[in-house]
Design a protein around this motif. Structure first.
Motif, short mmCIF file in Angstrom:
data_model
loop_
_atom_site.label_atom_id
_atom_site.label_comp_id
_atom_site.label_asym_id
_atom_site.label_seq_id
_atom_site.Cartn_x
_atom_site.Cartn_y
_atom_site.Cartn_z
N ALA A 58 0.82 -1.21 0.00
CA ALA A 58 0.00 0.00 0.00
C ALA A 58 0.86 1.26 0.00
N ARG A 61 2.72 1.82 -3.33
CA ARG A 61 1.73 2.27 -4.31
C ARG A 61 1.38 3.74 -4.07
N ASN A 93 -7.42 6.55 -7.37
CA ASN A 93 -6.86 6.67 -6.01
C ASN A 93 -7.80 6.25 -4.90
N LEU A 94 -9.00 5.84 -5.26
CA LEU A 94 -9.99 5.51 -4.23
C LEU A 94 -9.62 4.27 -3.42
N THR A 95 -8.78 3.41 -3.99
CA THR A 95 -8.37 2.20 -3.26
C THR A 95 -6.99 2.35 -2.60
N LEU A 96 -6.46 3.57 -2.60
CA LEU A 96 -5.18 3.79 -1.92
C LEU A 96 -5.36 3.63 -0.41
N ARG A 97 -4.32 3.11 0.24
CA ARG A 97 -4.33 2.96 1.70
C ARG A 97 -3.02 3.50 2.26
N SER A 196 -5.27 -6.59 -5.88
CA SER A 196 -6.15 -5.70 -6.63
C SER A 196 -7.58 -6.17 -6.39
N HIS A 197 -8.51 -5.58 -7.15
CA HIS A 197 -9.91 -5.94 -7.01
C HIS A 197 -10.49 -6.24 -8.39
N GLN A 237 -17.55 -6.04 -7.28
CA GLN A 237 -16.81 -4.82 -6.96
C GLN A 237 -15.83 -4.99 -5.80
N THR A 238 -15.92 -6.11 -5.09
CA THR A 238 -15.22 -6.18 -3.80
C THR A 238 -14.18 -7.29 -3.67
N ILE A 240 -11.06 -9.53 -3.61
CA ILE A 240 -9.63 -9.24 -3.69
C ILE A 240 -8.91 -10.32 -4.49
#
Length: 324
Positions: A58, A61, A93-97, A196-197, A237-238, A240
């Motif tokens: 994370a 990335r 960027n919505l899945t950035l952690r 990823s998703h 959508q979810t 992994i």
């Protein structure tokens, strides 16, 4: 006499310009101003990454997404306001952690030496230290970056490489920031860790050309496995998916092994086989883990220098999520 004085002044000015462009990004930059800064980052990383190794992926990335948009200036960390949509809220960027991780380190360093260490440097150091903490390569992180004051979501779509990009687009976007084909392959090697998703690959599985078909560049057996056990329909959508199945927290050659089997998850992974140049670079790094680590380290240091702000540019944010 006058001409000599003018020449002397000109030389001094040139030296000053060169110094401001290159001299302030250096190893141990905070040696006097905040000598414990890098130690604080390292200690926090070593306290938490062993218990949450997925954060290493994370953070690297997050660093990548930062550097490709307006340079390595921590603009990706900034929150949106009523009048501005920041990089954080752009779809890629919505899945950035890792934002809280960086914020916590920032608060620890601020307690030690307020207003000295940039969020951009903290992010760069954290990415390096976390990858190294899970057994990955170590690279030099010269410091002295300053934080940007501009963060716009629209910039992300212009500058950031995407998982669906073809090779031509990837090389153009990398070239725009001073990176080459070798850097593209090496930095893609970071996909050996992380996940990823399904939305990132659903088109490859279910509707590649808009006709309900599958991407022919994706190994058919792997595609069937993904559709059977992971992304069971195009609307998932979810779920992994591991980037490097079986070793998502191990920094190794697994990613390149997947790529040559046509099992790279993204179109951008498959793109590495589309030219003799990039195909050859992939093959080179399949031979030696040590060589991959060495060369990856060089590309990471190179990436960390993209359009950095130094000297009087930008600012040192008090909080990474807010411009001062």
């Amino acid at each position: 006499m006058g001409s000599q004085s003018y020449l002397t002044v000109l030389i001094i000015c040139l030296v000053a310009i060169i110094g401001s462009s290159h001299g302030q990004l250096q190893l141990g930059y905070y040696g006097k101003s905040c000598p414990k800064a890098e130690e604080i980052v390292l200690k926090y990383v070593h306290q938490h990454i062993p218990n949450a190794p997925s954060l290493a992926a994370a953070l690297i990335r997050l660093h990548f997404h930062d550097c490709f948009v307006r340079g390595c200036d921590a603009s990706v960390l900034v929150n949106s306001t009523q009048t501005n949509q920041a990089e954080k809220v752009a779809i890629p960027n919505l899945t950035l952690r890792g934002f809280d991780f960086i914020d916590t380190i920032k608060s620890l360093i601020e307690a030690e030496c307020p207003g000295v260490v940039s969020c951009a440097d903290i992010l760069s150091l954290s990415a390096r230290d976390s990858v190294h903490a899970i057994g990955g390569p170590y690279w030099n992180v010269p410091t002295g970056r300053r934080d940007g004051t501009i963060s716009k979501s629209a910039d992300v779509f212009i500058s950031l490489p995407a998982p669906f990009n073809n090779l031509t687009t990837l090389l153009t976007l990398f070239g725009n920031v001073g990176l080459d084909a070798n850097d593209l392959v090496l930095l893609s090697g970071a996909h050996t860790i992380g996940v990823s998703h399904c939305p990132a690959i659903s088109n490859r599985l279910y509707n590649f050309t808009g006709k309900g078909d599958q991407d022919p560049d994706l190994d058919s057996e792997y595609a069937t496995s993904l559709k059977t056990f992971k992304c069971k329909n195009i609307n998932d959508q979810t779920t992994i998916i591991e980037m490097d199945p079986g070793s998502r927290n191990t920094f190794d050659l697994g990613y390149f092994k997947q790529v040559v089997k046509r099992r790279g998850l993204f179109e951008s992974d498959a793109a590495l086989l589309k030219s003799s140049t990039t195909r050859s670079i992939v093959a080179q790094h399949l031979q030696s883990n040590e060589k991959f680590f060495t060369e990856f380290a060089k590309s990471m240091e190179k990436m960390g220098r993209i359009n950095v702000k130094i000297g009087t540019e930008g600012e040192i944010r008090k909080h990474c999520a807010f411009v001062n």
